[in-house]
Design a protein around this motif. Sequence first.
Motif, PDB file in Angstrom:
ATOM      1  N   ASP A  32       0.817  -1.219   0.000  1.00  0.00           N
ATOM      2  CA  ASP A  32       0.000   0.000   0.000  1.00  0.00           C
ATOM      3  C   ASP A  32       0.854   1.274   0.000  1.00  0.00           C
ATOM      4  N   SER A  47       2.172   0.138   4.281  1.00  0.00           N
ATOM      5  CA  SER A  47       1.824  -0.794   5.357  1.00  0.00           C
ATOM      6  C   SER A  47       3.024  -1.713   5.564  1.00  0.00           C
ATOM      7  N   PHE A  63      -4.588  -9.685   7.428  1.00  0.00           N
ATOM      8  CA  PHE A  63      -3.753  -8.482   7.338  1.00  0.00           C
ATOM      9  C   PHE A  63      -3.690  -7.897   8.753  1.00  0.00           C
ATOM     10  N   MET A  65      -1.360  -6.214  10.601  1.00  0.00           N
ATOM     11  CA  MET A  65      -0.167  -5.377  10.789  1.00  0.00           C
ATOM     12  C   MET A  65      -0.176  -4.601  12.098  1.00  0.00           C
ATOM     13  N   TRP A 100      -3.720  -0.645   8.802  1.00  0.00           N
ATOM     14  CA  TRP A 100      -3.783  -0.810   7.340  1.00  0.00           C
ATOM     15  C   TRP A 100      -3.190   0.400   6.624  1.00  0.00           C
ATOM     16  N   ALA A 101      -3.523   0.551   5.354  1.00  0.00           N
ATOM     17  CA  ALA A 101      -2.816   1.482   4.467  1.00  0.00           C
ATOM     18  C   ALA A 101      -2.810   2.939   4.953  1.00  0.00           C
ATOM     19  N   ASP A 152      -8.117   3.209   4.452  1.00  0.00           N
ATOM     20  CA  ASP A 152      -7.384   3.743   3.303  1.00  0.00           C
ATOM     21  C   ASP A 152      -7.476   5.263   3.159  1.00  0.00           C
ATOM     22  N   GLU A 238     -11.586   0.139  -2.836  1.00  0.00           N
ATOM     23  CA  GLU A 238     -10.699   0.678  -1.792  1.00  0.00           C
ATOM     24  C   GLU A 238      -9.517   1.379  -2.461  1.00  0.00           C
ATOM     25  N   ALA A 239      -8.551   1.847  -1.657  1.00  0.00           N
ATOM     26  CA  ALA A 239      -7.273   2.374  -2.162  1.00  0.00           C
ATOM     27  C   ALA A 239      -7.410   3.649  -3.001  1.00  0.00           C
ATOM     28  N   THR A 287      -4.870  -8.204  -3.406  1.00  0.00           N
ATOM     29  CA  THR A 287      -5.040  -6.746  -3.324  1.00  0.00           C
ATOM     30  C   THR A 287      -4.219  -6.035  -4.392  1.00  0.00           C
ATOM     31  N   HIS A 289      -3.024  -1.924  -4.819  1.00  0.00           N
ATOM     32  CA  HIS A 289      -3.071  -0.638  -4.093  1.00  0.00           C
ATOM     33  C   HIS A 289      -1.845   0.158  -4.501  1.00  0.00           C
ATOM     34  N   HIS A 304       2.193  -2.545  -5.252  1.00  0.00           N
ATOM     35  CA  HIS A 304       2.779  -3.705  -4.579  1.00  0.00           C
ATOM     36  C   HIS A 304       2.374  -4.974  -5.314  1.00  0.00           C
TER      37      HIS A 304
END
Length: 339
Positions: A32, A47, A63, A65, A100-101, A152, A238-239, A287, A289, A304
Motif C-alpha cells: 500500500d 503498510s 492483514f 499489521m 492498514w494502508a 485507506d 478501496e485504495a 489486493t 493498491h 505492490h
Amino acid sequence: PDVIQKEAENRRMAQERKFVSEPLVSHIYTADPSAHVWDDKLYIYPSHDIETDIPMDDTGAHFAMRDYHILSMDKLGGEVIDNGVALSLDDVPWAGRQMWAPDAARKGDKYYLYFPSKDKQDIFRIGVAVSDSPTGPFEPLEKPIPGSYSIDPTVFEDNGEHYLYFGGIWGGQLQRWQTGEYVAEDSYPADDKPALAPMVAKLSDDMLSFAEQPKKVLLQYEDGSPIPAGDNDKRFFEAAWLHKYGDTYYFSYSTGDTHNIAYATGDSPYGPFTYRGILLEPVLGWTNHHSIAEFDGQWYLFYHDTQLSGGQTHLRNVKMMPLAHNDDGSIQTLSAFAD
Ligand code: FUB
C-alpha cells in the motif's frame, strides 16, 4: 472465500510469471505505498505486512499489521532507506488491531501520518499522528479523527487546502455506514443502484480533524450516470489516490475483487469523477493498491505485489515503475508482469 481461491492461483503464477520491477526493499514485507516528494526527496508510507496464524477470510483478518516503517530515497536508483518504526500499535491509545494502508501530509514544518486501525470495538477508524520529521517517529493523538470511519485514508493538497479521502468495502466496513451511523451488519446497494462511494472531507487548519461533514465522491460514466454497484470491473472498492496533472484531478482506486487500479477524472477535488479506464492491471496477489507521484521530472506509479513471498496475499512488497499521461489526459495502462 474469494481470497482462498485466488491464493492458490497466485502461488502457481509466482512460479511462472516474470516481473517488470523488483521489490524496493526485501528485508521486510511492505504494501500500500503512498509516495510523496518533499524537498526533492522521495518518501514512501507503506503498510508493514507480517506473518500471522490468523486464517484468511474476505474481511482481511490475515492483514494483522502492527506498525509502520517509512522508506526514503535521495535519488532515483539510490539506496532505499528503511527509517525504522515510525508508529506502533502499542503507542496508539484507541487502536485495537490491524494497522492498514496509511498516507502522510506536510503542512508548515510538521508532518502528519493518517492511518486506519480497528478500535477496541473492532470498528475501523482513522487516526492521525504528528512529527517534526517526514520519517517520524510520529506521536499519535489520544483518539481517532472525530467522525472518521473505514480505511485507506489519503490526503491531497490543492491550493493550500488539504482533503482527506477514505473508504473501502468488505473488510474496510464502508458498507456498514450507509445511514451515517455504524450498523454491525453488512449491507450493499442492489446491483443497479449507485455503488458505495468513497468519502472526502476538507481537513481543519491544524490538520487534526474534519473541517466539514464528509461527502460522497461520485464516480460516473461518461454520460453522467453513476457507476452502479453491479459493475464490479469499474466500481470503487478501496485504495483511493488523488493526483493533479495539468488542470485535471485524477481519482484512482482499486476495484477490489476484480483486482484493477482504475482511474477517473474531474475538475474539482470533490468530483464528480468520470471513469476513464484501467491504469494498472491485476498484480500477483489479491489486493492492488497504489499511489502516483512525480519525482525528478518523471511520473511514477508506486504499487505492490507478492513476488517476494511467492504469492502469499498478505505478504507483499512495494515497487515502482514509470507512468505516462497521454496528450488527451488518459493514462497508459501498465502491467506489473514482463511476459
Ligand atoms: O493492507 C491492508 C489492506 O489491503 C489495505 O488497506 C487495502 O487497500 C488492501 O491493500
